[in-house]
Design a protein around this motif. Structure first.
Motif, PDB file in Angstrom:
ATOM      1  N   THR A  41      -5.675  -6.290   8.727  1.00  0.00           N
ATOM      2  CA  THR A  41      -4.861  -5.087   8.600  1.00  0.00           C
ATOM      3  C   THR A  41      -4.454  -4.609   9.992  1.00  0.00           C
ATOM      4  O   THR A  41      -5.258  -4.688  10.931  1.00  0.00           O
TER       5      THR A  41
ATOM      6  N   LEU B  28      -9.222   1.696   6.475  1.00  0.00           N
ATOM      7  CA  LEU B  28     -10.170   1.199   5.474  1.00  0.00           C
ATOM      8  C   LEU B  28     -11.398   2.094   5.342  1.00  0.00           C
ATOM      9  O   LEU B  28     -12.250   1.845   4.488  1.00  0.00           O
TER      10      LEU B  28
ATOM     11  N   TYR C  81      -6.268  -5.850  -2.565  1.00  0.00           N
ATOM     12  CA  TYR C  81      -5.941  -6.033  -1.145  1.00  0.00           C
ATOM     13  C   TYR C  81      -5.690  -7.506  -0.830  1.00  0.00           C
ATOM     14  O   TYR C  81      -6.515  -8.363  -1.187  1.00  0.00           O
TER      15      TYR C  81
END
Length: 332
Positions: free
Chosen positions: A284, A290, A265
């Motif tokens: 994000t 997540l 990531y």
């Protein structure tokens, strides 16, 4: 400054451009990058990307007689054009394995759905010429065939939609939400970063999105014209996922068994923890996605913040355990 592309480029158009580029550079030794980019209607970065590929091309699959092309950042130099042109010392000869590989690949590509008929006929004519020139060496190719996975059909439809500037309807699986959605999209370009993706304007999300082709469950080319808004093409050299500064911040702590998260990531920071784990800060646009990461990590990691996301991940874990206990209790 790099010029703006005339229009989004699809895979077939890029191949045509690179073939034309070989002839163009052969006739213009030391051509300036900005002049070549302007002549082909592409940005300088796109041209440099093409130049990175051309040295891998040549007249032999074994690596001999490759194009010796490089650039000093301002001009383009081709050091061995004579070795590959009409005045080459020896005529081109294909070994049996080279002829077989070339013919099998050409026949496979000619069967792709969505390939424009003019391109298909040109490819078949070229295949016939190679087969005639190869003689007995081409015999093995008639006993071999290639079947493309479903992604090949999706690729062909997307490529056709880009060429004909038409809208697409897709059913798309999102692993982050574990759901299939129906969307209408205006395709912008095909990109390959590990997997093949289509970058498009999505009417469901009302924004630019990227869709992985092997997650497209169904696709149709629509009659409506494609008219994506004017958007600046992103530089994907740093990867497909490039969080924006305004995206929400998420903090995840992982143990030694979860250090892979920092490699997989994109993140702002990864601080060492005393137990050999990491405290990872990342951004994000969809923090809820997540939760699946937290479930996958299990005892090797946890979401620290934002608190509401941490609570949501804990609830999801409890529900999963309860469902599992229920199955075991019933003897399933």
């Amino acid at each position: 400054m790099a010029g703006k592309p005339v229009r989004p480029t699809n895979a077939i158009d890029q191949t045509r451009r690179m073939l034309s580029l070989v002839t163009y550079l052969r006739e213009r030794p030391g051509a300036r990058i900005e002049d070549v980019a302007r002549a082909f209607g592409i940005t300088e970065d796109e041209l440099v990307s093409d130049l990175d590929v051309l040295p891998m091309c040549g007249t032999s699959f074994r690596g001999g007689d490759l194009l010796d092309i490089d650039t000093d950042g301002e001009r383009i130099w081709w050091h061995n054009p004579a070795a590959l042109g009409a005045d080459a010392a020896e005529p081109l000869r294909l070994a049996a394995d080279e002829a077989t590989a070339l013919l099998v690949a050409a026949r496979a590509v000619s069967t792709l759905p969505g390939l424009r008929e003019g391109d298909r006929q040109a490819l078949l004519r070229a295949t016939a010429k190679v087969e005639a020139a190869a003689g007995e060496a081409a015999g093995a190719s008639s006993r071999l065939s290639v079947t493309f996975e479903s992604e090949g059909g999706v690729f062909a439809d997307v490529d056709r939609a880009i060429s004909e500037r038409r809208r697409l309807w897709i059913r798309y699986y999102s692993p982050a939400r574990d759901e299939v959605t129906e969307r209408e999209i205006d395709p912008i370009r095909l990109v390959s970063v590990g997997h093949t993706y289509v970058e498009a304007w999505c009417y469901r999300s009302e924004g630019r999105r990227t869709f992985r082709l092997d997650r497209v469950a169904e696709i149709r080319v629509l009659d409506e014209p494609s008219a994506p808004p004017e958007v600046e093409l992103r530089d994907l050299s740093e990867g497909l996922v490039q969080p924006a500064a305004e995206d929400p911040e998420v903090v995840v702590e992982v143990g030694p068994g979860g250090r892979w998260v920092a490699e997989y990531y994109p993140h702002d920071s990864a601080d060492e923890l005393p137990d050999g784990g990491l405290r990872i800060t990342l951004r994000t646009p969809d923090p809820a996605s997540l939760r699946r990461l937290a479930l996958r990590l299990g005892p090797d990691g946890r979401i620290v913040s934002p608190p509401e996301l941490a609570d949501s991940a804990r609830r999801a874990a409890r529900e999963a355990l309860a469902a599992y206990d229920g199955i075991e209790g019933s003897g399933g």
